[in-house]
Write a protein that holds these residues in place. Structure first.
Motif, short mmCIF file in Angstrom:
data_model
loop_
_atom_site.label_atom_id
_atom_site.label_comp_id
_atom_site.label_asym_id
_atom_site.label_seq_id
_atom_site.Cartn_x
_atom_site.Cartn_y
_atom_site.Cartn_z
N LEU A 67 0.82 -1.21 0.00
CA LEU A 67 0.00 0.00 0.00
C LEU A 67 0.86 1.26 0.00
N ARG A 68 2.03 1.22 0.64
CA ARG A 68 2.93 2.36 0.60
C ARG A 68 3.51 2.55 -0.80
N GLU A 69 3.86 1.44 -1.44
CA GLU A 69 4.39 1.53 -2.80
C GLU A 69 3.37 2.12 -3.76
N ARG A 70 2.08 1.88 -3.49
CA ARG A 70 1.02 2.39 -4.34
C ARG A 70 0.59 3.81 -3.95
N GLY A 71 1.18 4.35 -2.90
CA GLY A 71 0.86 5.69 -2.46
C GLY A 71 -0.42 5.81 -1.66
N LEU A 72 -0.96 4.67 -1.20
CA LEU A 72 -2.20 4.69 -0.42
C LEU A 72 -1.94 4.90 1.07
N LEU A 73 -0.69 4.69 1.49
CA LEU A 73 -0.28 4.93 2.87
C LEU A 73 0.86 5.93 2.89
N ALA A 74 0.80 6.85 3.84
CA ALA A 74 1.89 7.80 4.03
C ALA A 74 3.05 7.10 4.75
N PRO A 75 4.28 7.57 4.55
CA PRO A 75 5.42 7.00 5.28
C PRO A 75 5.18 7.09 6.79
#
Length: 217
Positions: free
Chosen positions: A194-202
């Motif tokens: 989900l982080r790689e897809r930009g759906l989760l912030a760091p």
């Protein structure tokens, strides 16, 4: 609330609790006809009847969820009509004053949710919107004039898309409540994706839940 749950049925969790809380605080349920779509354990419909709903119809595609909703309605003395089928199909052409929905909304790698695994209770396609979009489009056809849809979803499934689609369908949407919860096992297992897809912030370790109301007329 004591609820029975057959194997494979989604357990009432934070999203159900948030929508139940909104339902109690919002009021306006007394004397109304209620449709609980994707009923699962039946918790939301039971809450509506406790708040004074005149009638309750519950629908779920899963046979085990239908059986669980029926059992819990009887356990709590709630005279529910329970139907098996896909979203609004089992109730057409009936209309209701209030529609309740807590659909699957978790973004998943697979384009379609599985039919025969527990993940069908939360997986909702790459953007988490497979069922959300269908509910937005179909809700006006099952709402009485002056009626309302109440649904809960994750912020990961784009609440703005839900608001836009409800507006395009001729309803008047608004966010009624928000809540933040730590990631559960499903999201923890998908953090990297989900982080790689930009759906989760760091560094994000919490999920935002959103309750949306959409009024008809």
């Amino acid at each position: 609330m004591l609820l029975m749950r057959l194997p494979g049925v989604y357990r009432a969790q934070h999203d159900t609790s948030l929508l139940r809380t909104v339902l109690r605080r919002r009021g306006g349920v007394a004397g109304r006809s209620v449709l609980d779509v994707g009923s699962g354990t039946g918790a939301l419909g039971i809450e509506a009847v406790r708040a004074g709903a005149a009638s309750l119809t519950s629908v779920d595609l899963s046979l085990r969820s239908v059986m669980t909703s029926w059992l819990n309605s009887r356990l709590h003395g709630v005279p529910a009509t329970v139907r098996r089928g896909d979203l609004f199909a089992p109730v057409g052409p009936r209309r209701f004053d209030l529609v309740l929905a807590n659909p699957p909304y978790v973004p998943a790698a697979a384009p379609r949710p599985p039919r025969h695994r527990m993940a069908r209770c939360w997986d909702a396609g790459p953007d988490g919107r497979i069922l959300l979009d269908r509910i937005c489009a179909g809700a006006p056809g099952v709402l009485n004039e002056g009626g309302a849809l109440l649904l809960v979803q994750s912020g990961l499934a784009d609440e703005h898309a839900t608001l836009d689609r409800l507006d395009a369908a001729g309803l008047v949407p608004a966010v009624l409540a928000r809540g933040r919860i730590p990631f559960g096992p499903v999201l923890r297992s998908r953090v990297r994706e989900l982080r790689e897809r930009g759906l989760l912030a760091p560094g994000q370790v919490e999920e935002e839940l959103v309750v949306i109301e959409a009024r008809h007329g």
